[in-house]
Write an enzyme that holds these catalytic residues in place. Sequence first.
Site, PDB file in Angstrom:
ATOM      1  N   ASP A   1       0.842  -1.193  -0.316  1.00 19.76           N
ATOM      2  CA  ASP A   1       0.036  -0.147  -0.004  1.00 19.76           C
ATOM      3  C   ASP A   1       0.836   1.145  -0.141  1.00 19.76           C
ATOM      4  O   ASP A   1       1.713   1.273  -0.690  1.00 19.76           O
ATOM      5  CB  ASP A   1      -0.911  -0.184   1.191  1.00 19.76           C
ATOM      6  CG  ASP A   1      -2.139   0.716   0.940  1.00 19.76           C
ATOM      7  OD1 ASP A   1      -2.250   1.879   0.353  1.00 19.76           O
ATOM      8  OD2 ASP A   1      -3.219   0.176   1.532  1.00 19.76           O
TER       9      ASP A   1
ATOM     10  N   SER B   1     -11.076  -2.498   1.835  1.00 17.72           N
ATOM     11  CA  SER B   1      -9.691  -2.204   2.255  1.00 17.72           C
ATOM     12  C   SER B   1      -9.530  -2.973   3.605  1.00 17.72           C
ATOM     13  O   SER B   1      -8.770  -3.374   4.020  1.00 17.72           O
ATOM     14  CB  SER B   1      -9.370  -0.872   1.832  1.00 17.72           C
ATOM     15  OG  SER B   1      -9.341  -0.281   0.608  1.00 17.72           O
TER      16      SER B   1
ATOM     17  N   HIS C   1      -3.432   5.758   3.996  1.00 13.32           N
ATOM     18  CA  HIS C   1      -4.162   4.298   3.963  1.00 13.32           C
ATOM     19  C   HIS C   1      -3.662   3.129   4.665  1.00 13.32           C
ATOM     20  O   HIS C   1      -4.146   2.307   4.951  1.00 13.32           O
ATOM     21  CB  HIS C   1      -4.447   4.296   2.423  1.00 13.32           C
ATOM     22  CG  HIS C   1      -5.603   3.402   2.069  1.00 13.32           C
ATOM     23  ND1 HIS C   1      -5.191   2.019   1.792  1.00 13.32           N
ATOM     24  CD2 HIS C   1      -6.815   3.357   1.734  1.00 13.32           C
ATOM     25  CE1 HIS C   1      -6.234   1.420   1.288  1.00 13.32           C
ATOM     26  NE2 HIS C   1      -7.369   2.249   1.512  1.00 13.32           N
TER      27      HIS C   1
END
Length: 504
Positions: A83, A276, A118
């Site tokens: 990520d 996610s 994130h």
Amino acid sequence: MATPLTPIPPKPQPAQRNPGPLAVFGAGLAALATAAVIAATPGTALAQDPTYEADNAWVPEQVQAPAAWETTKGKGVTVAVLDTGINDHPFFADKDILPGYSALGTEDGTGWNDTDGHGSAIAAAVLLTAPEATIMPVRIGTGASVLSGGMGDIQFDAVRWAVDNGADVLVVPWAIYGRGFEGDYLEVLQYAIDKGAMIIASAGNDPDEEVPYPGFVPGVVTVTGTDRNGDIWFENTTTGPEVELAAPADSMTAPLPQDSSLGNTDLYADVVGGTSMGSGVAGGVAALTWASHPDLDASNVIQRMIQTAGDGSGNKAEDTGYGLVNADQAVHAEGIEEVAENPLGYPMGEAGASGASPDDEGTDEPTESEAVDESAGPAAGGAEASKESNLSTTIVVAAAVVLIGAAIAVWLVLRGRGRKNAAAGEPGPYNPASSPVQGGYQQPPAMQQQYGGPPMGGSQGYGAPPPPGPQGYSSPPRAQQGFTLPPNGGDQGTPWRPSDPNRQ
């Protein structure tokens, strides 16, 4: 909503006579000793913040992780999060996090440079479910660029680096939409599976879309989302025949990176979850499963997870897979039939098609960050060993200099005042300001924030709606900027609920 961490003001202390010089000096040494202990173990001091676990307690409870924790918390299993990397936060202070790797050419080559948030949020979701798992942050995008429009050689090499350097589980919390993915797009996934790793990917968050890459690729464990009731979140997640499991994807609290250059004044943000987050939770369940059955290979870890999900029947629904992942049963169930190959198939059609095998030493030359891994390693504390040991030494020395100097200065001042007071027949003065100073992390009201697809060419972060185009992070589509609660209406289809055994 994150709870503000505002400390309770200290109570006023009763007036006291001036302490003697030895008492003052002794107090200084005691303070020095306390500071040294805290500085030597900064993770312990920072990890006393329970906000993240408290706000998200429903997540491990829904997948029955607390029952699995009676046997294991995931120690010894390395989960690579592919990520935006990871960044400093109190929640990570006492966790086992490796330096990792960056495909984007950062100065130190590690994955510790998450300017988006994130990657940090997904790593936290893994640890929320498997608190003692080892996290390997692999930075393959910045968030703003969304993999710069697609995967290239540096991203493919980063995936290979992860499995070559010990990743057991790969969590892929993003999506590339469209079809026609061939060549390296399939070979890199086949390589990871042939090397003995398992791949967990998010299914996406648009109910009107098909499951994207890499979720639709055979051999990948694809995760759709559930709401807080444990029902499939049909209005905000993608379902389809490629889905294998479901995991919590409803609104959650997420850690905000505390890098000073980012200017974050909050520790946490409330975010619309998405698959996610579900892929991170499922990655944690995989760590629990593998840690409790270390003799199994990746194929049989997958087998245990899919055969014990939902009602435990091993039956797969057309659009929601085997059901809600069940950590308790994945760890403790008996009688699960073992398999010789990946029960979900293979990206290139058969085992070994990439030419790799678990016994291969890997094809990449050692890098600077890889050398750090070898010298530190999970047993040595991973990133904690490399990032905190130097910091601890610096803090100890600085604290020693400051506190000893302060103790001597106070002793000299009080000795002089004591002599004056003795001559005047008055007691030494009482200074209320000498009472303990308020400390700790103070958090303003949490920001309202969403985990939408990072903007293409716009400002960095999660505050913007997902852009049009072929790919994006797995988060619910939004019509406007800001945090938006899931819709309360719409046709959801038949509610999907786990059976009674899944509610133990």
